[in-house]
Write an enzyme that holds these catalytic residues in place. Structure first.
Site, PDB file in Angstrom:
ATOM      1  N   ASN A   1       0.825  -1.226   0.000  1.00  0.00           N
ATOM      2  CA  ASN A   1       0.000   0.000   0.000  1.00  0.00           C
ATOM      3  C   ASN A   1       0.853   1.268   0.000  1.00  0.00           C
ATOM      4  O   ASN A   1       1.959   1.277   0.539  1.00  0.00           O
ATOM      5  CB  ASN A   1      -0.911   0.036   1.229  1.00  0.00           C
ATOM      6  CG  ASN A   1      -2.014  -1.004   1.134  1.00  0.00           C
ATOM      7  OD1 ASN A   1      -2.074  -1.773   0.180  1.00  0.00           O
ATOM      8  ND2 ASN A   1      -2.871  -1.038   2.131  1.00  0.00           N
ATOM      9  N   VAL A   2       0.277   2.331  -0.566  1.00  0.00           N
ATOM     10  CA  VAL A   2       1.013   3.604  -0.619  1.00  0.00           C
ATOM     11  C   VAL A   2       1.542   4.000   0.751  1.00  0.00           C
ATOM     12  O   VAL A   2       2.680   4.433   0.893  1.00  0.00           O
ATOM     13  CB  VAL A   2       0.107   4.743  -1.159  1.00  0.00           C
ATOM     14  CG1 VAL A   2       0.793   6.083  -1.000  1.00  0.00           C
ATOM     15  CG2 VAL A   2      -0.221   4.516  -2.607  1.00  0.00           C
ATOM     16  N   LYS A   3       0.722   3.806   1.773  1.00  0.00           N
ATOM     17  CA  LYS A   3       1.136   4.302   3.095  1.00  0.00           C
ATOM     18  C   LYS A   3       2.410   3.617   3.614  1.00  0.00           C
ATOM     19  O   LYS A   3       3.128   4.188   4.407  1.00  0.00           O
ATOM     20  CB  LYS A   3      -0.002   4.220   4.092  1.00  0.00           C
ATOM     21  CG  LYS A   3      -0.337   2.851   4.612  1.00  0.00           C
ATOM     22  CD  LYS A   3      -1.401   3.009   5.688  1.00  0.00           C
ATOM     23  CE  LYS A   3      -1.640   1.798   6.500  1.00  0.00           C
ATOM     24  NZ  LYS A   3      -2.169   0.618   6.059  1.00  0.00           N
ATOM     25  N   GLY A   4       2.694   2.391   3.184  1.00  0.00           N
ATOM     26  CA  GLY A   4       3.966   1.753   3.516  1.00  0.00           C
ATOM     27  C   GLY A   4       4.169   1.489   4.990  1.00  0.00           C
ATOM     28  O   GLY A   4       3.227   1.227   5.732  1.00  0.00           O
ATOM     29  N   ILE A   5       5.422   1.597   5.423  1.00  0.00           N
ATOM     30  CA  ILE A   5       5.751   1.306   6.831  1.00  0.00           C
ATOM     31  C   ILE A   5       7.077   1.982   7.185  1.00  0.00           C
ATOM     32  O   ILE A   5       7.930   2.174   6.312  1.00  0.00           O
ATOM     33  CB  ILE A   5       5.829  -0.224   7.093  1.00  0.00           C
ATOM     34  CG1 ILE A   5       5.928  -0.527   8.588  1.00  0.00           C
ATOM     35  CG2 ILE A   5       6.969  -0.879   6.333  1.00  0.00           C
ATOM     36  CD1 ILE A   5       5.684  -1.973   8.955  1.00  0.00           C
TER      37      ILE A   5
END
Ligand code: B12
Length: 233
Positions: free
Chosen positions: A110-114
Site C-alpha cells: 500500500n502507498v502508506k507503507g511502513i
C-alpha cells in the site's frame, strides 16, 4: 545481563514467585531476580525476571541470509524499470490459505507503507494488484496470469502446524505446474516467522522476514527481474 518474561500456570503467591526464579535458574539465569509478577487470570501468573547468563554465543557459527543486492531509492527503481524493462513491472500480492493477517503485505504494497517508507503502489513504474486476505492458490495463479505478473508476493503470518510452510510449498508447486519455467513469475514470500534460508526448500525465489521494508523488496525486484536477467541474457 538478560531480562525474560513468561507465564506459568500457577496462581500468584510467594510460592509462584519462587517457582519463576527456579525456572529462570534452570534456564541458566543465575543469579535471577524477580522484577515483576502479575496475576493474569484464574490460575495463571505473568513474570519478568532479570539476571546474569553465563553461556557464551559463537557469532561465527550464526548463519544469516545477507542482502546480496544494492538498496535503491524509489527514484532509482523507477528509472531502472523504465529504461531497461520499458513497461511497468507487474506485482500481484496476497495472503493465502486461511490467513487473514493483511497488515504485513499491506505495509509492503500500500502507498502508506511502513516505517516512514512508502509502499510499492507509490512507485510509478510498478503496477500493484493486492488481492488481500484468504486467497486460494488457484485464484492467485489465475490473477498472476491475468495481470501478467512479473512477481507474486505472498504473506504468511499464521504458523500453527507449519501452515506457512505447507501453503508456500502448495503455492510454488501450483505455479510450477501452471507455467513453464521461463514464463513463471518471481515467487516471493514473507512473514515474521519464516526462516529466510529456506527459499530453495520451499521452491520460492526469496523469503523476507520480520522488519522488511518496501524499499528492500523493490530493490530485490529490480535486481532479480531487470539487472540479473539482463546480465544472464
Ligand atoms: C493484527 C493481528 C490480527 C488481526 C489481523 C488484521 C489484519 N487485517 O491483518 C486479526 C484480529 C484479524 C487477527 C486474527 C487472528 N490472529 Co492475529 N495477530 C495480529 C497481531 C497482533 C499483529 C500482526 C501484525 O499486524 N503485525 C504487523 C506487521 C506489519 O508485521 P508483519 O506481519 O510481521 O509484516 C512484516 C514482515 O513480516 C514482512 N512481511 C509480512 N508479509 C510479507 C509478505 C511479503 C511478500 C514480504 C516481502 C514481506 C512480508 O514485512 C512486514 C513489514 O515489515 C499478531 C501478534 C503480533 N504482535 O505480531 C497476532 C498473531 C499473528 N495472530 C495470531 C493468531 C493465532 C490469530 C488468530 C488465529 C486468533 C484466533 N484464534 O482467532 C486469528 C486468525 C485469523 C486468520 N484467519 O488469519 C498469532 C499467530 C500465531 C502463529 N504464529 O501462528 C499471533 C502471533 C498472536 C499470538 N501471539 O498468538 N490477528
Amino acid at each position: 545481563m538478560v531480562q525474560v518474561s513468561f507465564t506459568l500456570p500457577v496462581p500468584h503467591d510467594k510460592r509462584a514467585e519462587g517457582a519463576a526464579v527456579q525456572l529462570a535458574n534452570k534456564m541458566g539465569i543465575d543469579p535471577a531476580m524477580l522484577v515483576h509478577a502479575k496475576p493474569m487470570s484464574d490460575g495463571f501468573t505473568f513474570f519478568v525476571v532479570y539476571g546474569r547468563v553465563n553461556h557464551l554465543v559463537d557469532l561465527s557459527a550464526v548463519q544469516v541470509v545477507e542482502r546480496d543486492f544494492p538498496l535503491l531509492s524509489a527514484k532509482e527503481v523507477n528509472a531502472v524499470v523504465k529504461r531497461r524493462l520499458r513497461r511497468k513491472l507487474s506485482v500481484v500480492g496476497a495472503c493465502i490459505g486461511t490467513d487473514a493477517h493483511t497488515v504485513g503485505i499491506d505495509a509492503i504494497l500500500n502507498v502508506k507503507g511502513i516505517a516512514g517508507e512508502k509502499g510499492l503502489e507509490y512507485y510509478r513504474e510498478l503496477k500493484v494488484t493486492n488481492l488481500g486476505a484468504q486467497v486460494s492458490v488457484p485464484e492467485l495463479v489465475e490473477a498472476a496470469r491475468v495481470e501478467r505478473a512479473d512477481a507474486v508476493l505472498v504473506s504468511q503470518v499464521v504458523t500453527q502446524r507449519d501452515a506457512h510452510l505447507h501453503n508456500t510449498r502448495e503455492m510454488s508447486a501450483a505455479f510450477r505446474e501452471a507455467m513453464p519455467a521461463g514464463r513463471r513469475p518471481l515467487l516471493i514470500v514473507g512473514g515474521p516467522r519464516f526462516d529466510e534460508s529456506m527459499a530453495g526448500e520451499l521452491g520460492v525465489d526469496r523469503i523476507f522476514g520480520r522488519g522488511t521494508t518496501p524499499g528492500e523488496v523493490a530493490s530485490f525486484l529490480v535486481h532479480a527481474l531487470v539487472t540479473e536477467k539482463k546480465a544472464k541474457a
